[in-house]
Design an enzyme around this catalytic site. Structure first.
Site, PDB file in Angstrom:
ATOM      1  N   ASP A  48      21.789  35.383 -38.520  1.00 56.52           N
ATOM      2  CA  ASP A  48      20.856  34.241 -38.477  1.00 56.52           C
ATOM      3  C   ASP A  48      20.068  33.922 -37.319  1.00 56.52           C
ATOM      4  OD1 ASP A  48      21.827  33.854 -41.056  1.00 56.52           O
ATOM      5  OD2 ASP A  48      23.412  32.320 -40.390  1.00 56.52           O
TER       6      ASP A  48
HETATM    7  P1  NAP Z   1      25.465  35.729 -39.047  1.00 58.27           P
HETATM    8  O1  NAP Z   1      24.568  34.979 -39.120  1.00 58.27           O
HETATM    9  O2  NAP Z   1      26.872  35.004 -39.584  1.00 58.27           O
HETATM   10  O3  NAP Z   1      25.661  37.329 -39.480  1.00 58.27           O
HETATM   11  C1  NAP Z   1      26.649  38.335 -39.177  1.00 58.27           C
HETATM   12  C2  NAP Z   1      26.264  39.720 -39.819  1.00 58.27           C
HETATM   13  O4  NAP Z   1      27.245  40.664 -39.312  1.00 58.27           O
HETATM   14  C3  NAP Z   1      26.229  39.531 -41.227  1.00 58.27           C
HETATM   15  O5  NAP Z   1      24.903  39.661 -41.975  1.00 58.27           O
HETATM   16  C4  NAP Z   1      27.111  40.899 -41.782  1.00 58.27           C
HETATM   17  O6  NAP Z   1      26.234  41.824 -42.427  1.00 58.27           O
HETATM   18  C5  NAP Z   1      27.456  41.468 -40.443  1.00 58.27           C
HETATM   19  N1  NAP Z   1      28.762  41.994 -40.192  1.00 58.27           N
HETATM   20  C6  NAP Z   1      29.905  41.560 -40.640  1.00 58.27           C
HETATM   21  N2  NAP Z   1      30.863  42.209 -40.338  1.00 58.27           N
HETATM   22  C7  NAP Z   1      30.561  43.195 -39.863  1.00 58.27           C
HETATM   23  C8  NAP Z   1      30.774  44.615 -39.364  1.00 58.27           C
HETATM   24  N3  NAP Z   1      32.375  44.709 -39.233  1.00 58.27           N
HETATM   25  N4  NAP Z   1      30.415  45.549 -38.678  1.00 58.27           N
HETATM   26  C9  NAP Z   1      28.884  45.449 -38.639  1.00 58.27           C
HETATM   27  N5  NAP Z   1      28.288  43.954 -39.202  1.00 58.27           N
HETATM   28  C10 NAP Z   1      29.104  43.124 -39.779  1.00 58.27           C
HETATM   29  O7  NAP Z   1      26.125  36.100 -37.264  1.00 58.27           O
HETATM   30  P2  NAP Z   1      25.201  35.309 -36.340  1.00 58.27           P
HETATM   31  O8  NAP Z   1      24.008  35.988 -36.038  1.00 58.27           O
HETATM   32  O9  NAP Z   1      25.987  35.800 -35.138  1.00 58.27           O
HETATM   33  O10 NAP Z   1      24.889  33.768 -36.456  1.00 58.27           O
HETATM   34  C11 NAP Z   1      26.117  32.931 -36.502  1.00 58.27           C
HETATM   35  C12 NAP Z   1      25.852  31.847 -37.534  1.00 58.27           C
HETATM   36  O11 NAP Z   1      27.259  31.187 -37.711  1.00 58.27           O
HETATM   37  C13 NAP Z   1      24.772  31.021 -37.436  1.00 58.27           C
HETATM   38  O12 NAP Z   1      24.439  30.652 -38.783  1.00 58.27           O
HETATM   39  C14 NAP Z   1      25.799  29.977 -36.814  1.00 58.27           C
HETATM   40  O13 NAP Z   1      25.119  28.575 -37.063  1.00 58.27           O
HETATM   41  C15 NAP Z   1      26.886  29.768 -37.577  1.00 58.27           C
HETATM   42  N6  NAP Z   1      27.993  29.149 -36.927  1.00 58.27           N
HETATM   43  C16 NAP Z   1      28.180  29.406 -35.783  1.00 58.27           C
HETATM   44  C17 NAP Z   1      29.377  28.659 -34.848  1.00 58.27           C
HETATM   45  C18 NAP Z   1      29.118  28.500 -33.751  1.00 58.27           C
HETATM   46  O14 NAP Z   1      29.949  27.668 -32.924  1.00 58.27           O
HETATM   47  N7  NAP Z   1      28.839  29.824 -32.813  1.00 58.27           N
HETATM   48  C19 NAP Z   1      30.463  27.914 -35.739  1.00 58.27           C
HETATM   49  C20 NAP Z   1      30.112  27.703 -37.127  1.00 58.27           C
HETATM   50  C21 NAP Z   1      28.885  28.438 -37.763  1.00 58.27           C
HETATM   51  P3  NAP Z   1      26.793  42.801 -43.411  1.00 58.27           P
HETATM   52  O15 NAP Z   1      27.957  42.221 -44.405  1.00 58.27           O
HETATM   53  O16 NAP Z   1      25.857  43.550 -44.217  1.00 58.27           O
HETATM   54  O17 NAP Z   1      27.704  43.781 -42.369  1.00 58.27           O
END
Ligand code: NAP
Length: 461
Positions: free
Chosen positions: A388
């Site tokens: 994201d």
């Molecule tokens: P993300 O959008 O959640 O994407 C994570 C990606 O990692 C997934 O597409 C997944 O694809 C891949 N993945 C998962 N396990 C993996 C592994 N073992 N090895 C390799 N890849 C793996 O992550 P982000 O870009 O860090 O964004 C964070 C999101 O969480 C945002 O939408 C944010 O708003 C939200 N959020 C953040 C917080 C905070 O405080 N930081 C709290 C709540 C929510 P595959 O399944 O294809 O591997």
């Protein structure tokens, strides 16, 4: 004498909380900060037993043993990737405890002062909302609730439920002050049900990537509720700790809202993160896969590599391998930097904590504003399990649920290497056109495994 000792201990506990919080402001001193705050909590809890007329000490001990036992066991078992959910639950428990104190005090004590009744009920309202809202946040983070609930007239319903809670709260205060009669139990029951329902309703529509804002908001609300109930109980430690948590949570909420490019008012009153009715732009093209060895060569012949970690790095526990890779590249005189998005991962500071644990020096880690302009002159952007926070639709697709959120501009780099296991979506549950772009190559596999292969590949070059 005993009263003085109690007050001095509460002040000492408060000083420890503040020192703890100060320590937690940097990953370098965070461990020490947690220890300080923990000792403060122990002092505050122990001293409560010296307070005269505290009630049933046996019941207090049993409750503490059950709560403490569950928390101890859960915290030992919890995986690093499930930490955010645990934080949401414990955070909500604080709000729930504040609300429960208010309920018990309202029924137990007859204090005719207006401030006692008014502040008590405000604390109960805020605490209940923080409790039920945090439970929904937990369910969303845990994946129990996958969709955002949005329906017509939602804002009106929310407003009605909140108005009911506030109305019943006013009646409860008036009853407490003997201005009106009627069943206090029934009014309080209705008040708490409405307040709890509001917390649920407020959190259900939240989707997209906006969860971090709401989690820190509930953190702030819990602090405020605890502070208010501290006033009701005449407990200095609760007042100070609650106020400090409330203030820190408010600052964090502001930071998170800024990271998502939304105002706090928008967070509070809009069904945010959910752009209902708008068409998402379809993603065209196909993904191009690259073997780790070839990806390693691409990096090894570059001059500048920016590494962008995301939630997948936490899942794969790949941070140590990532640091090994960065060191190898640096040995080849390649400039390496880490770019951290404020909401990467699942809790504030998630990536910073992991990189600090692996030993990455702080001067290699850069925030979004500091580094974004540099992607244009980087040879490679290595995206490890981020989705994201690097999704260009946040920049240019008004129909996207994350439209408007600032992102790391990895697509501007010469080559984008994306490490992820397959086609899994990120937290927002949407497609990412970055993966289909001309200059993007997908290096499929678990983050730890793939980065291990990249390390081996770079060693061979
Ligand atoms: P993300 O959008 O959640 O994407 C994570 C990606 O990692 C997934 O597409 C997944 O694809 C891949 N993945 C998962 N396990 C993996 C592994 N073992 N090895 C390799 N890849 C793996 O992550 P982000 O870009 O860090 O964004 C964070 C999101 O969480 C945002 O939408 C944010 O708003 C939200 N959020 C953040 C917080 C905070 O405080 N930081 C709290 C709540 C929510 P595959 O399944 O294809 O591997």
């Amino acid at each position: 004498m005993r009263a003085d000792l109690i007050q001095i201990s509460y002040i000492a506990a408060s000083v420890l909380f503040i020192l703890g919080l100060k320590g937690m402001s940097s990953p370098r001193s965070a461990r020490r900060g947690i220890m300080w705050a923990g000792v403060g909590m122990l002092v505050a809890t122990a001293i409560t037993f010296l307070t005269p007329d505290m009630g049933n000490y046996a019941l207090m001990t049993i409750a503490m043993a059950i709560g403490g036992g569950i928390a101890w066991a859960a915290a030992r078992k919890v995986k690093m990737t499930d930490m955010p959910q645990m934080v949401a639950v414990y955070n909500g428990m604080g709000g729930g405890a504040a609300a429960a104190i208010a309920a018990a005090e309202f029924l137990r004590v007859h204090d005719p002062s207006t401030s006692y009744a008014v502040l008590g009920i405000i604390g109960a309202l805020i605490g209940s909302i923080a409790f039920s809202g945090s439970m929904i946040a937990f369910a969303k983070l845990q994946g129990f609730i996958k969709r955002s609930l949005i329906f017509p007239g939602q804002n009106l319903l929310d407003l009605l439920v909140l108005a009911t809670a506030v109305g019943l709260g006013v009646v409860a205060v008036l009853q407490h002050l003997d201005y009106v009669g009627g069943s206090q139990h029934l009014v309080l029951l209705g008040f708490f049900l409405a307040a709890l329902a509001y917390g649920v309703l407020m959190t259900l529509p939240i989707g997209g990537a906006d969860m971090p804002v709401v989690i820190s908001l509930y953190n702030a609300l819990t602090g405020l509720a605890v502070g208010l109930e501290g006033y009701v109980l005449g407990n200095a430690a609760l007042i100070i700790a609650g106020t400090v948590v409330g203030a820190a949570g408010t600052l964090l909420t502001q930071l998170m809202a800024k990271a998502m490019n939304r105002s706090i008012a928008n967070v509070l009153f809009a069904g945010f993160g959910a752009h209902a009715g708008q068409e998402l732009a379809a993603v065209e093209g196909s993904m191009r896969a690259l073997e780790p060895d070839d990806a390693a060569i691409t990096m090894a012949y570059g001059q500048k590599v920016i590494i962008v970690p995301g939630y997948g790095m936490a899942v794969g526990q790949a941070q140590h391998k990532v640091w090994e890779l960065a060191q190898l590249l640096r040995d080849k005189d390649i400039q390496v930097k880490f770019a951290i998005h404020p909401v990467a991962g699942r809790m504030p500071g998630h990536m910073n904590v992991l990189l600090a644990e692996a030993g990455v020096p702080y001067d290699m880690i850069f925030d979004l504003e500091e580094i974004n302009a540099e992607f244009a002159n980087a040879d490679v952007a290595l995206v490890i399990g981020a989705n994201d926070v690097v999704n260009p639709s946040a920049r240019d697709d008004p129909g996207s649920p994350i439209y408007g959120m600032p992102i790391l501009d990895v697509d501007k780099a010469g080559t984008v290497l994306v490490v992820k296991r397959g086609r899994g979506a990120g937290f927002a549950g949407i497609e990412n056109k970055l993966f289909f772009m001309e200059n993007t190559r997908m290096v499929f596999g678990d983050a730890q495994e793939v980065v291990g292969k990249l390390v081996a590949g770079v060693k061979k070059v």
